[in-house]
Motif scaffolding. Sequence first.
Motif, PDB file in Angstrom:
ATOM      1  N   THR A 158     -75.659 107.548  73.951  1.00  0.00           N
ATOM      2  CA  THR A 158     -76.043 107.489  72.542  1.00  0.00           C
ATOM      3  C   THR A 158     -76.494 106.067  72.234  1.00  0.00           C
ATOM      4  OG1 THR A 158     -75.331 108.085  70.305  1.00  0.00           O
ATOM      5  CG2 THR A 158     -73.708 106.975  71.685  1.00  0.00           C
ATOM      6  N   ALA A 159     -77.153 105.883  71.102  1.00  0.00           N
ATOM      7  CA  ALA A 159     -77.722 104.571  70.778  1.00  0.00           C
ATOM      8  C   ALA A 159     -76.653 103.486  70.690  1.00  0.00           C
ATOM      9  CB  ALA A 159     -78.500 104.652  69.474  1.00  0.00           C
ATOM     10  N   ALA A 160     -75.571 103.752  69.981  1.00  0.00           N
ATOM     11  CA  ALA A 160     -74.517 102.746  69.814  1.00  0.00           C
ATOM     12  C   ALA A 160     -73.195 103.432  69.512  1.00  0.00           C
ATOM     13  CB  ALA A 160     -74.872 101.776  68.697  1.00  0.00           C
ATOM     14  N   ILE A 161     -72.142 102.897  70.082  1.00  0.00           N
ATOM     15  CA  ILE A 161     -70.789 103.387  69.836  1.00  0.00           C
ATOM     16  C   ILE A 161     -70.111 102.402  68.885  1.00  0.00           C
ATOM     17  CG2 ILE A 161     -68.531 103.878  70.886  1.00  0.00           C
ATOM     18  CD1 ILE A 161     -70.439 105.744  72.142  1.00  0.00           C
ATOM     19  N   PRO A 162     -69.548 102.886  67.782  1.00  0.00           N
ATOM     20  CA  PRO A 162     -68.776 101.968  66.937  1.00  0.00           C
ATOM     21  C   PRO A 162     -67.540 101.503  67.704  1.00  0.00           C
ATOM     22  CG  PRO A 162     -68.681 104.238  66.087  1.00  0.00           C
ATOM     23  CD  PRO A 162     -69.571 104.250  67.287  1.00  0.00           C
ATOM     24  N   THR A 163     -67.273 100.208  67.684  1.00  0.00           N
ATOM     25  CA  THR A 163     -66.167  99.670  68.479  1.00  0.00           C
ATOM     26  C   THR A 163     -65.134  98.959  67.614  1.00  0.00           C
ATOM     27  OG1 THR A 163     -67.333  97.609  68.920  1.00  0.00           O
ATOM     28  CG2 THR A 163     -67.606  99.378  70.526  1.00  0.00           C
TER      29      THR A 163
END
Length: 192
Positions: A158-163
Amino acid sequence: MSQVSEQKASLRRLMLEKREKQQSSLGANLAEHVLASGLIPHQAIIGGFMPMRGEIDIMPLLHSLHQRGQLLALPETPPPGQALIFRAWTPTTKMLPGRYNTQHPDAPLLTPDFLLIPLLAFDVSGNRLGYGGGYYDRTLAALPGVFRLGCAYAIQQTAAIPTEPTDLPLHALASETGITLFRQPPLKPEHP
């Protein structure tokens, strides 16, 4: 629930749906890529997992690693709030039922220095999204020098994982399409 937690929960639902449509047999391709990559040192103790809930099938990889003489371990799921523990595994090891419909080896404890990690999603920076129980977060914190190889279908990117601060990124990702390196691995373990 925090905004990051809500974003993760939403992404989990989406990625579970995506993953359900994949063929677990693509794990044979993943195994070929991992073995050809040379990423796994022959002396490393490998912590794997028993695929479940639509995860890519890493059993072909585990069987190949066993055939080359690699020490292998699979996790036992402890009570919530604790890190996973790993027990020695071979293809003939008796398995016992565990929490959350898991199973684990009826065998002595082993401490891995190279982990094959299941996940729901990953991004181009090597961030991973797990199931939300925090087991791998606690496990990775307890094993800071371990090599972290995510195992997933390519479609799980996916484009970005919230971390969050407790989220440790992967060193690399293995899928049916190949290996992606994200960061320099830790020093190779030296076992007798």
